[in-house]
Design a protein around this motif. Structure first.
Motif, PDB file in Angstrom:
ATOM      1  N   GLN A 211       0.836  -1.200   0.000  1.00  0.00           N
ATOM      2  CA  GLN A 211       0.000   0.000   0.000  1.00  0.00           C
ATOM      3  C   GLN A 211       0.879   1.261   0.000  1.00  0.00           C
ATOM      4  OE1 GLN A 211      -2.752  -0.215   3.309  1.00  0.00           O
ATOM      5  NE2 GLN A 211      -3.421  -2.266   2.730  1.00  0.00           N
ATOM      6  N   LEU A 212       1.964   1.223   0.762  1.00  0.00           N
ATOM      7  CA  LEU A 212       2.852   2.378   0.836  1.00  0.00           C
ATOM      8  C   LEU A 212       3.572   2.610  -0.491  1.00  0.00           C
ATOM      9  CD1 LEU A 212       4.046   4.655   2.482  1.00  0.00           C
ATOM     10  CD2 LEU A 212       5.685   3.039   3.459  1.00  0.00           C
ATOM     11  N   ILE A 213       4.047   1.533  -1.128  1.00  0.00           N
ATOM     12  CA  ILE A 213       4.655   1.653  -2.455  1.00  0.00           C
ATOM     13  C   ILE A 213       3.637   2.226  -3.440  1.00  0.00           C
ATOM     14  CG2 ILE A 213       5.532   0.329  -4.421  1.00  0.00           C
ATOM     15  CD1 ILE A 213       6.826  -1.585  -2.397  1.00  0.00           C
ATOM     16  N   SER A 214       2.397   1.751  -3.371  1.00  0.00           N
ATOM     17  CA  SER A 214       1.343   2.226  -4.267  1.00  0.00           C
ATOM     18  C   SER A 214       1.036   3.700  -4.020  1.00  0.00           C
ATOM     19  CB  SER A 214       0.083   1.382  -4.088  1.00  0.00           C
ATOM     20  OG  SER A 214       0.325   0.019  -4.394  1.00  0.00           O
ATOM     21  N   CYS A 215       1.075   4.119  -2.763  1.00  0.00           N
ATOM     22  CA  CYS A 215       0.845   5.533  -2.445  1.00  0.00           C
ATOM     23  C   CYS A 215       1.944   6.405  -3.042  1.00  0.00           C
ATOM     24  CB  CYS A 215       0.792   5.726  -0.925  1.00  0.00           C
ATOM     25  SG  CYS A 215      -0.770   5.212  -0.161  1.00  0.00           S
ATOM     26  N   ALA A 216       3.185   5.927  -2.996  1.00  0.00           N
ATOM     27  CA  ALA A 216       4.281   6.695  -3.587  1.00  0.00           C
ATOM     28  C   ALA A 216       4.094   6.843  -5.088  1.00  0.00           C
ATOM     29  CB  ALA A 216       5.619   6.027  -3.280  1.00  0.00           C
ATOM     30  N   GLU A 217       3.641   5.766  -5.737  1.00  0.00           N
ATOM     31  CA  GLU A 217       3.375   5.839  -7.177  1.00  0.00           C
ATOM     32  C   GLU A 217       2.230   6.809  -7.466  1.00  0.00           C
ATOM     33  OE1 GLU A 217       5.305   4.558  -9.340  1.00  0.00           O
ATOM     34  OE2 GLU A 217       6.428   3.085  -8.165  1.00  0.00           O
ATOM     35  N   ALA A 218       1.193   6.788  -6.627  1.00  0.00           N
ATOM     36  CA  ALA A 218       0.043   7.675  -6.825  1.00  0.00           C
ATOM     37  C   ALA A 218       0.431   9.131  -6.593  1.00  0.00           C
ATOM     38  CB  ALA A 218      -1.092   7.268  -5.889  1.00  0.00           C
ATOM     39  N   ARG A 219       1.261   9.372  -5.590  1.00  0.00           N
ATOM     40  CA  ARG A 219       1.722  10.739  -5.322  1.00  0.00           C
ATOM     41  C   ARG A 219       2.405  11.330  -6.549  1.00  0.00           C
ATOM     42  NH1 ARG A 219       6.520  11.644  -1.070  1.00  0.00           N
ATOM     43  NH2 ARG A 219       7.494  10.383  -2.706  1.00  0.00           N
TER      44      ARG A 219
ATOM     45  N   ALA B 176       2.052  10.134  -9.794  1.00  0.00           N
ATOM     46  CA  ALA B 176       1.147  10.145 -10.946  1.00  0.00           C
ATOM     47  C   ALA B 176       0.163  11.310 -10.899  1.00  0.00           C
ATOM     48  CB  ALA B 176       0.386   8.820 -11.027  1.00  0.00           C
ATOM     49  N   TYR B 177      -0.274  11.666  -9.689  1.00  0.00           N
ATOM     50  CA  TYR B 177      -1.253  12.745  -9.546  1.00  0.00           C
ATOM     51  C   TYR B 177      -0.586  14.102  -9.305  1.00  0.00           C
ATOM     52  CZ  TYR B 177      -5.178   9.506  -9.597  1.00  0.00           C
ATOM     53  OH  TYR B 177      -6.122   8.574  -9.981  1.00  0.00           O
ATOM     54  N   GLY B 178       0.730  14.137  -9.312  1.00  0.00           N
ATOM     55  CA  GLY B 178       1.439  15.399  -9.180  1.00  0.00           C
ATOM     56  C   GLY B 178       1.237  16.090  -7.843  1.00  0.00           C
ATOM     57  N   CYS B 179       1.167  15.314  -6.760  1.00  0.00           N
ATOM     58  CA  CYS B 179       0.972  15.898  -5.422  1.00  0.00           C
ATOM     59  C   CYS B 179       2.287  16.519  -4.927  1.00  0.00           C
ATOM     60  CB  CYS B 179       0.500  14.827  -4.441  1.00  0.00           C
ATOM     61  SG  CYS B 179      -0.995  13.960  -4.939  1.00  0.00           S
ATOM     62  N   ARG B 180       2.241  17.773  -4.541  1.00  0.00           N
ATOM     63  CA  ARG B 180       3.438  18.433  -4.006  1.00  0.00           C
ATOM     64  C   ARG B 180       3.786  17.828  -2.649  1.00  0.00           C
ATOM     65  NH1 ARG B 180       3.954  24.572  -3.774  1.00  0.00           N
ATOM     66  NH2 ARG B 180       2.467  24.256  -2.073  1.00  0.00           N
ATOM     67  N   GLN B 181       5.064  17.540  -2.470  1.00  0.00           N
ATOM     68  CA  GLN B 181       5.513  16.882  -1.246  1.00  0.00           C
ATOM     69  C   GLN B 181       5.132  17.653   0.004  1.00  0.00           C
ATOM     70  OE1 GLN B 181       9.234  14.339  -1.045  1.00  0.00           O
ATOM     71  NE2 GLN B 181       9.978  16.212  -0.107  1.00  0.00           N
TER      72      GLN B 181
ATOM     73  N   LEU C 210       0.047  14.496   3.396  1.00  0.00           N
ATOM     74  CA  LEU C 210       0.033  13.869   4.716  1.00  0.00           C
ATOM     75  C   LEU C 210      -0.027  12.368   4.512  1.00  0.00           C
ATOM     76  CD1 LEU C 210      -0.328  13.624   7.804  1.00  0.00           C
ATOM     77  CD2 LEU C 210      -2.789  13.992   7.443  1.00  0.00           C
ATOM     78  N   LEU C 211       0.959  11.664   5.026  1.00  0.00           N
ATOM     79  CA  LEU C 211       0.985  10.210   4.985  1.00  0.00           C
ATOM     80  C   LEU C 211       0.573   9.671   6.348  1.00  0.00           C
ATOM     81  CD1 LEU C 211       1.741   7.423   3.768  1.00  0.00           C
ATOM     82  CD2 LEU C 211       4.093   7.857   4.554  1.00  0.00           C
ATOM     83  N   VAL C 212      -0.440   8.807   6.356  1.00  0.00           N
ATOM     84  CA  VAL C 212      -0.908   8.177   7.591  1.00  0.00           C
ATOM     85  C   VAL C 212      -0.513   6.706   7.562  1.00  0.00           C
ATOM     86  CG1 VAL C 212      -2.889   7.656   9.061  1.00  0.00           C
ATOM     87  CG2 VAL C 212      -2.855   9.775   7.690  1.00  0.00           C
ATOM     88  N   ILE C 213       0.373   6.309   8.475  1.00  0.00           N
ATOM     89  CA  ILE C 213       0.714   4.893   8.658  1.00  0.00           C
ATOM     90  C   ILE C 213      -0.297   4.336   9.652  1.00  0.00           C
ATOM     91  CG2 ILE C 213       2.484   3.237   9.318  1.00  0.00           C
ATOM     92  CD1 ILE C 213       3.218   4.859   6.872  1.00  0.00           C
ATOM     93  N   ALA C 214      -1.260   3.576   9.136  1.00  0.00           N
ATOM     94  CA  ALA C 214      -2.453   3.221   9.924  1.00  0.00           C
ATOM     95  C   ALA C 214      -2.365   1.808  10.486  1.00  0.00           C
ATOM     96  CB  ALA C 214      -3.707   3.374   9.062  1.00  0.00           C
ATOM     97  N   ARG C 215      -1.843   1.699  11.656  1.00  0.00           N
ATOM     98  CA  ARG C 215      -1.868   0.483  12.474  1.00  0.00           C
ATOM     99  C   ARG C 215      -1.355  -0.761  11.738  1.00  0.00           C
ATOM    100  NH1 ARG C 215      -7.109  -0.939  16.276  1.00  0.00           N
ATOM    101  NH2 ARG C 215      -6.113  -2.480  17.589  1.00  0.00           N
ATOM    102  N   PRO C 216      -0.070  -0.800  11.379  1.00  0.00           N
ATOM    103  CA  PRO C 216       0.502  -2.018  10.786  1.00  0.00           C
ATOM    104  C   PRO C 216       0.296  -3.214  11.704  1.00  0.00           C
ATOM    105  CG  PRO C 216       2.031  -0.172  10.623  1.00  0.00           C
ATOM    106  CD  PRO C 216       0.916   0.272  11.529  1.00  0.00           C
ATOM    107  N   ASP C 217       0.180  -4.421  11.099  1.00  0.00           N
ATOM    108  CA  ASP C 217      -0.257  -5.571  11.881  1.00  0.00           C
ATOM    109  C   ASP C 217       0.813  -6.201  12.767  1.00  0.00           C
ATOM    110  OD1 ASP C 217       1.242  -6.687   9.862  1.00  0.00           O
ATOM    111  OD2 ASP C 217      -0.437  -7.659   8.861  1.00  0.00           O
TER     112      ASP C 217
ATOM    113  N   GLY D  37      11.087   8.680  -0.251  1.00  0.00           N
ATOM    114  CA  GLY D  37      11.078  10.131  -0.171  1.00  0.00           C
ATOM    115  C   GLY D  37       9.871  10.763   0.489  1.00  0.00           C
ATOM    116  N   TRP D  38       9.355  10.148   1.554  1.00  0.00           N
ATOM    117  CA  TRP D  38       8.209  10.729   2.241  1.00  0.00           C
ATOM    118  C   TRP D  38       8.605  11.766   3.283  1.00  0.00           C
ATOM    119  CZ3 TRP D  38       3.356  10.284   0.694  1.00  0.00           C
ATOM    120  CH2 TRP D  38       3.002   9.198  -0.116  1.00  0.00           C
TER     121      TRP D  38
END
Length: 336
Positions: free
Chosen positions: A18-26, A28-33, A37-44, A60-61
């Protein structure tokens, strides 16, 4: 974030993929760093936490804002984050797990302009079909809603009308779900995906999964036996899923020349950084079959078609089609 009035993009992830996918989406959608806001939501578990910590640095988060919702302080931190987001304009909300009530809190509670679901392994295919079949019913229980209200969080927001999947799976757009595809350009830029050390012994990899119920270890032994027969004399590295037990695996596979290993980092990163040349990777239905074939097209990637496990997996026939579309081989397990 320097300007509280500027629109922000929020990313919610609980697993390495999910985190790798979020980096790709950031990207692809041109989100300025500075507006993310990145939320690490309760890893198992701790292994998941370690892998995600490594990816946060590598992908690069650090230039944006990060909120860690750990198990021990989860509700306290969630309440604080809700207060933080109450005054923000969320332009895009990237969600890693449609089936998690924790992730659902974000897209049902906080106003946003667009919700985008990023990949969550083969569960993405399951979510895709479930939305077409049943829509998006809430998974937040009555008791959880009461608890959230005491934290000042009201899950009142309607589901998004335009549902977007940001995915590397070859899924088609429909009248209910819009698909935006990617092929991991960020990952391929951050990690070397072609250089190998020819002096190192070539290996054969196997991708473990905590799947199959009481028959899992028996089927696993048959699958490993097939690989040993296909690559006689080659060293086989069994990459454990983070939810598997080393002792259990070593006992079940004691008769085979297999090195059971917990990589300590996502398998895609392990392959990129190890320097080893892998002759092939095998698995029954690991998501990493797709990611490895996409990131390392020179490696042979093979799905073991195990009929005994296939009957336990929803949408198995479509998954076989997806494997073929991605260039992944499929070999029938011969038990004779």
């Amino acid at each position: 974030m320097t300007d509280s009035s500027a629109p922000i993009s929020v990313f919610v992830a609980s697993t390495p993929l999910q985190l790798i996918s979020c980096a790709e989406a950031r990207h692809a959608y041109g989100c300025r760093q500075e507006d993310t806001l990145l939320v690490i939501a309760r890893p198992d578990n701790r292994e998941t936490e370690r892998q995600m910590a490594m990816l946060v640095n590598t992908l690069g988060w650090r230039g944006g804002e990060i909120s860690y919702l750990t198990k021990r302080t989860f509700y306290v931190r969630l309440a604080a984050l809700a207060r933080r987001l109450s005054g923000c304009r969320i332009e895009r909300l990237f969600i890693g797990n449609k089936a998690s009530w924790i992730h659902e809190v974000f897209y049902r509670s906080f106003d946003n302009s667009q919700v985008i679901f990023v990949d969550d392994g083969l569960a993405t295919v399951k979510y895709y079909h479930a939305i077409h079949r049943e829509g998006m019913p809430s998974r937040i229980s009555v008791s959880k809603r009461r608890l959230l209200r005491t934290l000042g969080i009201r899950t009142h927001r309607a589901i998004p009308q335009d549902i977007v999947f940001f995915t590397f799976f070859p899924l088609p757009s429909t009248d209910q779900i819009k698909i935006r595809h990617h092929d991991f350009p960020v990952f391929r830029q951050c990690f070397r995906t072609t250089v190998r050390d020819s002096r190192l012994e070539p290996l054969v990899g196997f991708l473990g999964q905590p799947f199959g119920g009481k028959d899992r270890l028996q089927r696993l032994a048959l699958q490993i036996q097939h690989i040993v027969s296909s690559y006689p004399g080659r060293r086989i590295v069994y990459f454990m899923h983070r939810k598997e037990s080393r002792d259990e695996l070593q006992k079940a596979l004691a008769e085979f020349p297999v090195d059971v290993r917990q990589a300590g980092r996502p398998i895609e990163v392990e392959v990129a950084l190890s320097g080893h040349r892998y002759l092939a990777f095998f698995s029954f239905a690991s998501t990493a079959l797709f990611t490895l074939k996409t990131m390392f097209p020179d490696i042979r990637v093979v799905q073991i078609d195990d009929p005994a496990l296939a009957v336990k997996l929803a949408y198995y026939d479509e998954m076989l089609e997806l494997f073929r579309a991605a260039g992944i081989e499929s070999v029938r397990l011969n038990e004779a």
